[in-house]
Design a protein around this motif. Structure first.
Motif, PDB file in Angstrom:
ATOM      1  N   ALA A  97      -6.484  -2.360  -5.303  1.00  0.00           N
ATOM      2  CA  ALA A  97      -7.732  -3.100  -5.459  1.00  0.00           C
ATOM      3  C   ALA A  97      -7.987  -3.446  -6.915  1.00  0.00           C
ATOM      4  O   ALA A  97      -8.444  -4.557  -7.240  1.00  0.00           O
ATOM      5  CB  ALA A  97      -8.890  -2.282  -4.894  1.00  0.00           C
ATOM      6  N   GLU A 113      -7.558  -2.438 -15.000  1.00  0.00           N
ATOM      7  CA  GLU A 113      -6.524  -2.023 -14.050  1.00  0.00           C
ATOM      8  C   GLU A 113      -5.634  -0.934 -14.631  1.00  0.00           C
ATOM      9  O   GLU A 113      -5.225  -0.006 -13.922  1.00  0.00           O
ATOM     10  CB  GLU A 113      -5.694  -3.221 -13.590  1.00  0.00           C
ATOM     11  CG  GLU A 113      -4.969  -3.970 -14.687  1.00  0.00           C
ATOM     12  CD  GLU A 113      -4.541  -5.369 -14.259  1.00  0.00           C
ATOM     13  OE1 GLU A 113      -3.329  -5.549 -14.077  1.00  0.00           O
ATOM     14  OE2 GLU A 113      -5.404  -6.249 -14.105  1.00  0.00           O
ATOM     15  N   GLU A 164      -6.863   2.403  -4.244  1.00  0.00           N
ATOM     16  CA  GLU A 164      -7.678   2.143  -5.435  1.00  0.00           C
ATOM     17  C   GLU A 164      -6.933   1.282  -6.447  1.00  0.00           C
ATOM     18  O   GLU A 164      -7.496   0.327  -7.002  1.00  0.00           O
ATOM     19  CB  GLU A 164      -8.073   3.469  -6.068  1.00  0.00           C
ATOM     20  CG  GLU A 164      -8.820   3.327  -7.386  1.00  0.00           C
ATOM     21  CD  GLU A 164      -9.003   4.663  -8.092  1.00  0.00           C
ATOM     22  OE1 GLU A 164      -9.345   4.646  -9.295  1.00  0.00           O
ATOM     23  OE2 GLU A 164      -8.773   5.715  -7.447  1.00  0.00           O
ATOM     24  N   ARG A 212      -5.565  -6.257  -7.915  1.00  0.00           N
ATOM     25  CA  ARG A 212      -5.885  -7.495  -7.210  1.00  0.00           C
ATOM     26  C   ARG A 212      -7.158  -8.154  -7.751  1.00  0.00           C
ATOM     27  O   ARG A 212      -7.303  -9.380  -7.686  1.00  0.00           O
ATOM     28  CB  ARG A 212      -6.032  -7.208  -5.711  1.00  0.00           C
ATOM     29  CG  ARG A 212      -6.411  -8.434  -4.889  1.00  0.00           C
ATOM     30  CD  ARG A 212      -6.365  -8.132  -3.406  1.00  0.00           C
ATOM     31  NE  ARG A 212      -5.016  -8.205  -2.884  1.00  0.00           N
ATOM     32  CZ  ARG A 212      -4.467  -7.343  -2.038  1.00  0.00           C
ATOM     33  NH1 ARG A 212      -5.168  -6.285  -1.634  1.00  0.00           N
ATOM     34  NH2 ARG A 212      -3.244  -7.523  -1.602  1.00  0.00           N
ATOM     35  N   ALA A 213      -8.071  -7.372  -8.306  1.00  0.00           N
ATOM     36  CA  ALA A 213      -9.362  -7.916  -8.746  1.00  0.00           C
ATOM     37  C   ALA A 213      -9.187  -9.028  -9.769  1.00  0.00           C
ATOM     38  O   ALA A 213      -9.939 -10.006  -9.762  1.00  0.00           O
ATOM     39  CB  ALA A 213     -10.220  -6.789  -9.311  1.00  0.00           C
ATOM     40  N   GLN A 224       0.828  -1.202   0.000  1.00  0.00           N
ATOM     41  CA  GLN A 224       0.000   0.000   0.000  1.00  0.00           C
ATOM     42  C   GLN A 224       0.868   1.262   0.000  1.00  0.00           C
ATOM     43  O   GLN A 224       0.560   2.248  -0.676  1.00  0.00           O
ATOM     44  CB  GLN A 224      -0.928  -0.005   1.215  1.00  0.00           C
ATOM     45  CG  GLN A 224      -1.974  -1.115   1.226  1.00  0.00           C
ATOM     46  CD  GLN A 224      -3.102  -0.877   0.240  1.00  0.00           C
ATOM     47  OE1 GLN A 224      -3.302   0.230  -0.257  1.00  0.00           O
ATOM     48  NE2 GLN A 224      -3.861  -1.935  -0.055  1.00  0.00           N
TER      49      GLN A 224
END
Length: 526
Positions: free
Chosen positions: A380, A521, A377, A383-384, A364
């Motif tokens: 995430a 992404e 953001e 990672r999705a 992070q």
């Protein structure tokens, strides 16, 4: 299929592997069934009064010239990679003698019969515009590719760094081309190929230029050079779409700082022809170290364009404009392209035994530093698609996403120009070497293209999985060199790029096309 050649040994001697160039006769050697010629001069020395000048034709010679060993390489600073044990183990660099008489090329061919008319694959090495050579990696050896593809493979050396790209144009007409002579060297090599390659079984009307990293950038630059127009007919850019040429303003500023570092003014430019190269290199290194902020622990390609360094110059004549922006150069409209990148590029576990120890908090923190205000953001978003990826693997994809985006942008620019198509790829196969930490690192796709995964086992592991994928990738590049289309029977259909579907050939254990696999992404990260 990639495999060791028949054990016929090496044959060299009188009357073996002869070919005639316009400068004179050359003798190479035969390795199994491939004829190899190394260190052939394609232009004259660039030393002394010829420093910073456009290349001149190679002088003729009498008798038969032995061309069995690589010639000298351009003077350069090779960097610090060789001091890192893991990195040196993986790459296995070949070092060589440096000289300003370095304009040499190498040829691998299945035969010298003049009517063979084989496609010609011309390799441009990486190392940015500062370092590298035609043979500094074992991966560049062209024997297997020539054998497997029934093609003629050529690699070459040219001037680098300040010797190839010092813009002295403000100091007299004599130096009008000095900021681009490294690129003019490559043009001279392509002219030599046009005039001589039939004597090595090649077809001067089917020439593909391809290169990786800095070599890919050189390919892109050649696409926008009028002097290179018509000298090549296909082009391949591997992990090199992110580099842009310098402006005249920035190149002249670098020159002014360089001269000041040497204690010279504009009336003393002639002294640059006689000062030792090491003196010049040290002055250049002092300027660039002072002017350019260090990278933040990895190569952030977003900052590459703003750095003050030696490279091609948009001068309005030799290079009329930056070759790729919103569209591709009109002069190369009919040249099809292969464009690609690797998954992990410059952020891998090489030299980092504890890379996978990264925790969520560190991920992070790095993501926030990469895109301030949006760290959570983008983590995430990345990672999705791969929810089981480790924090370090996610960070690698975030940090290298601009390289992937630049390849997509270049393919989109080519598509928008009309004419010949572009084919986009994404190399995601992971090496098993060093517990898999290097992943799909910058340069890993090279031995696959050259059918050299066994020869480069320290990069690939040398196993069956690598050989199977290499068969498919090298066959695609060979098909592209021959026809302008990478299609072949052992690869799924590979459609040309279009900006709506954004198809990419994903090279992994099971290659296949995916439409915009990382579109969401990238929209958040880049």
């Amino acid at each position: 299929m990639e495999e060791a050649p028949a054990d016929d040994g090496v044959r060299a001697g009188q009357g073996i592997a002869l070919a005639r160039t316009r400068s004179g006769q050359v003798a190479g050697y035969v390795s199994s069934d491939i004829l190899t010629f190394k260190g052939i001069p394609y232009a004259d020395t660039t030393a002394g009064e010829h420093r910073f000048m456009p290349p001149r034709p190679a002088p003729a010679w009498e008798g038969v010239r032995s061309c069995r060993h690589y010639g000298p390489v351009a003077p350069q600073d090779k960097g610090t990679g060789r001091f890192n044990d893991e990195e040196a183990f993986i790459f296995q660099w070949n070092d060589s003698v440096e000289s300003e008489d370095c304009l040499r090329l190498n040829i691998w061919t299945p035969g010298t019969e003049g009517n063979a008319r084989r496609a010609v694959m011309v390799w441009l090495h990486g190392g940015g515009y500062a370092a590298g050579s035609s043979h500094d990696l074992p991966a560049f050896d062209g024997e297997n590719l020539a054998r497997q593809g029934d093609v003629v493979v050529v690699s070459l050396n040219h001037r680098l760094n300040l010797l190839g790209f010092l813009d002295l144009s403000a100091h007299g007409d004599r130096y009008a081309a000095s900021g681009n002579v490294g690129m003019l060297d490559i043009v001279a090599a392509l002219e030599w190929i046009r005039d001589n390659i039939a004597a090595f079984g090649g077809d001067p009307a089917r020439v593909m230029i391809f290169g990786q990293s800095g070599g890919g950038a050189k390919v892109s630059t050649l696409m926008g050079m009028p002097a290179a127009q018509g000298l090549f007919h296909r082009a391949g850019v591997m992990s090199g779409s992110f580099t842009r040429p310098a402006t005249r303003e920035s190149s002249r500023r670098l020159t002014d700082l360089f001269l000041a570092e040497l204690g010279l003014d504009g009336t003393q430019v002639e002294r640059l022809h006689t000062l030792p190269y090491l003196t010049l290199r040290q002055a250049a290194a002092a300027v660039t170290a002072r002017e350019n902020a260090p990278f933040p622990g990895f190569v952030d390609v977003r900052a590459v364009g703003g750095r003050l360094d030696f490279g091609p110059v948009v001068d309005g004549e030799i290079l009329p404009a930056a070759p790729f922006g919103s569209t591709a150069p009109a002069m190369s409209r009919d040249v099809p392209m292969i464009i690609g990148s690797t998954l992990n590029e410059f952020v891998s576990g090489i030299n980092q035994p504890d890379a996978q120890a990264m925790d969520e908090a560190e991920l992070q923190r790095r993501a926030e530093a990469f895109v301030p205000g949006r760290g959570g953001e983008i983590v995430a978003a990345v990672r999705a698609r791969t929810p089981d990826a480790s924090p370090f693997d996610l960070w690698s994809r975030i940090a290298t996403s601009p390289v992937r985006q630049s390849a997509i942008d270049q393919a989109a620019a080519k598509a928008s120009a009309g004419g010949a198509p572009a084919y986009l790829y994404w190399f995601t196969w992971q090496t098993p070497v060093l517990d898999g930490r290097p992943a799909a690192f910058h340069c890993l796709d090279i031995p696959f293209v050259f059918a050299n995964t066994a020869r480069c086992a320290s990069m690939t592991g040398g196993g069956a999985s690598a050989r199977r994928l290499s068969d498919r990738i090298s066959a695609a590049f060979v098909a592209f060199a021959k026809t302008g289309n990478p299609r072949h029977a052992d690869l799924p259909s590979w459609p040309p790029f279009n900006p709506t579907e954004m198809p990419s050939m994903v090279f992994d254990d099971q290659p296949g096309v995916a439409n915009g696999p990382d579109r969401d992404e990238l929209a958040r990260v880049v």
